[in-house]
Design an enzyme around this catalytic site. Structure first.
Site, PDB file in Angstrom:
ATOM      1  N   SER A   1     -14.108  46.218   7.539  1.00  0.00           N
ATOM      2  CA  SER A   1     -14.974  45.110   7.913  1.00  0.00           C
ATOM      3  C   SER A   1     -14.720  44.717   9.368  1.00  0.00           C
ATOM      4  CB  SER A   1     -14.691  43.920   7.000  1.00  0.00           C
ATOM      5  OG  SER A   1     -15.665  42.912   7.154  1.00  0.00           O
ATOM      6  N   PRO A   2     -15.751  44.276  10.087  1.00  0.00           N
ATOM      7  CA  PRO A   2     -15.542  43.860  11.474  1.00  0.00           C
ATOM      8  C   PRO A   2     -14.504  42.744  11.576  1.00  0.00           C
ATOM      9  CG  PRO A   2     -17.881  44.046  10.982  1.00  0.00           C
ATOM     10  CD  PRO A   2     -17.164  44.158   9.683  1.00  0.00           C
TER      11      PRO A   2
ATOM     12  N   ALA B   1     -17.294  42.149  15.956  1.00  0.00           N
ATOM     13  CA  ALA B   1     -18.481  41.544  16.553  1.00  0.00           C
ATOM     14  C   ALA B   1     -18.483  41.825  18.048  1.00  0.00           C
ATOM     15  CB  ALA B   1     -18.491  40.045  16.291  1.00  0.00           C
TER      16      ALA B   1
ATOM     17  N   TYR C   1     -23.303  32.126  13.517  1.00  0.00           N
ATOM     18  CA  TYR C   1     -23.653  32.599  14.842  1.00  0.00           C
ATOM     19  C   TYR C   1     -25.177  32.571  15.017  1.00  0.00           C
ATOM     20  CZ  TYR C   1     -18.716  33.706  14.854  1.00  0.00           C
ATOM     21  OH  TYR C   1     -17.345  33.593  14.769  1.00  0.00           O
TER      22      TYR C   1
ATOM     23  N   ARG D   1      -8.410  41.922   5.733  1.00  0.00           N
ATOM     24  CA  ARG D   1      -6.981  41.597   5.722  1.00  0.00           C
ATOM     25  C   ARG D   1      -6.144  42.620   4.961  1.00  0.00           C
ATOM     26  NH1 ARG D   1      -9.776  36.924   6.089  1.00  0.00           N
ATOM     27  NH2 ARG D   1      -9.027  35.323   7.522  1.00  0.00           N
TER      28      ARG D   1
END
Length: 356
Positions: A23-24, A58, A181, A323
């Site tokens: 994941s980013p 991102a 965002y 994580r």
């Protein structure tokens, strides 16, 4: 029975070797947007560890699109070489390189997490933009509402970032429309108070996202997948809901988006989010089943069996991990051993085990 976590997935002309996605994860380790050795080691180790798809953090489409002054960027051609160095390494080790194109909107011009909170000093920051001149919180910068010229600049920034992404060797693009965002700010009624063609109705609030998809499609090859990350709920009364997300997902399917990366939250600082193992999986499941579009599940997915069960229960098509992959870059290799799947350790490690 076959292990679904290690079954391939075809998206357009691309095949992922398994369902595990990095994941980013924002690293806040760039200067002037450039990728460096940290990014090579951070992302490269997850390729060696066996992940099928690796999504870069991102990545800002313009200087003002950064969350912090330390964000990765792709707003100028000089960024391409450093990114291409990493994508080449990932592909050489069997992973597909993907990039998350992002604009932070009103949550931009802030400190990296370990440097402070809220807005950076004026000499370090920049003017932030948003659908409406409403700050994220009292400690965040005061944004200006985008006018038509500003909207056209955002569209062109995404268009040019797509061209650079292709030149840098990426095979997947994910448009970041989540976590409070810019694009999430537009579609959420909590942050969009406009009265023009980009505000008010559901159709107007999702307009910018759809226009960005069109801008990206102008350059992005038809054989490469295009994903969108959404926040499926604002976790706040009067905000964006899972029903809105299903409705949006149906529109995105018609726009030939290949997969919805389903996260939640981020647009309201006081939202009460019931965080726990797999707490966002139900949203990925509803989007997948009700909109009939592939989804990715993300959010405290930490074990091989948990990931396998999500896929087996038809709740998602990809498992995005952050994580847990920080704790264990070789999670896919360990998970394959645990589940009895066929995923070989890199030959260098096999030699080390034999003492050669």
């Amino acid at each position: 029975m076959a292990v679904q976590l290690f079954s391939p997935l075809r998206l357009r002309g691309l095949e992922l070797k398994n369902r595990i996605v990095v994941s980013p994860m924002c690293e806040y380790s760039s200067q002037d947007g450039f990728a460096n050795d940290w990014h090579l080691v951070h992302l490269g180790s997850r390729a060696v560890g066996g992940a099928g798809l690796i999504l870069f953090e991102a990545t800002a489409v313009s200087p003002e699109a950064r969350i912090t002054p330390d964000d990765l960027g792709i707003w100028k051609d000089e960024h391409i070489e450093g990114l291409r160095r990493i994508t080449s390494f990932l592909e050489a080790h069997g992973s597909v390189p993907g990039i998350q194109l992002a604009h932070a909107g009103r949550k931009a011009s802030t400190f990296s997490p370990w440097k402070g909170e809220g807005a950076v000093p004026a000499e370090q920051g920049w003017q932030t933009v948003a659908p409406s001149a409403v700050p994220f919180s009292p400690t965040y910068p005061q944004p200006v509402a985008l006018d038509q010229t500003g909207i056209q600049k955002v569209l062109n920034d995404f268009r040019e970032a797509t061209r650079r992404s292709l030149e840098a060797g990426f095979k997947v693009i994910e448009i970041h429309a989540a976590h409070g965002y810019l694009l999430h700010e537009f579609y959420s009624p909590l942050s969009n108070q406009r009265t023009d063609d980009y505000g008010g109705s559901f159709e107007n609030r999702i307009r910018l996202l759809l226009e960005i998809i069109d801008a990206v499609r102008e350059t992005w090859p038809a054989e490469y997948p295009l994903l969108v990350r959404i926040s499926a709920t604002d976790w706040t009364e009067g905000g964006w809901t899972i029903e809105d997300s299903v409705r949006l997902a149906k529109v995105l399917k018609d726009k030939q988006i290949d997969l919805i990366d389903t996260s939640t939250g981020g647009n309201v600082p006081q939202a009460e989010i019931p965080v726990g193992p797999g707490y966002q999986v139900e949203f990925a499941a509803r989007v997948k089943q009700e909109a009939n579009i592939p989804t990715g599940a993300v959010g405290i997915i930490t074990t091989a069996q948990q990931a396998e069960d999500i896929l087996a229960n038809n709740q998602a098509d990809l498992i995005l991990m952050a994580r847990e992959l920080l704790r264990d870059p070789y999670f896919p290799l360990h998970a394959a051993q645990e589940l009895g799947a066929d995923l070989e350790w890199p030959v260098q490690y096999q030699r080390a085990k034999r003492g050669k």
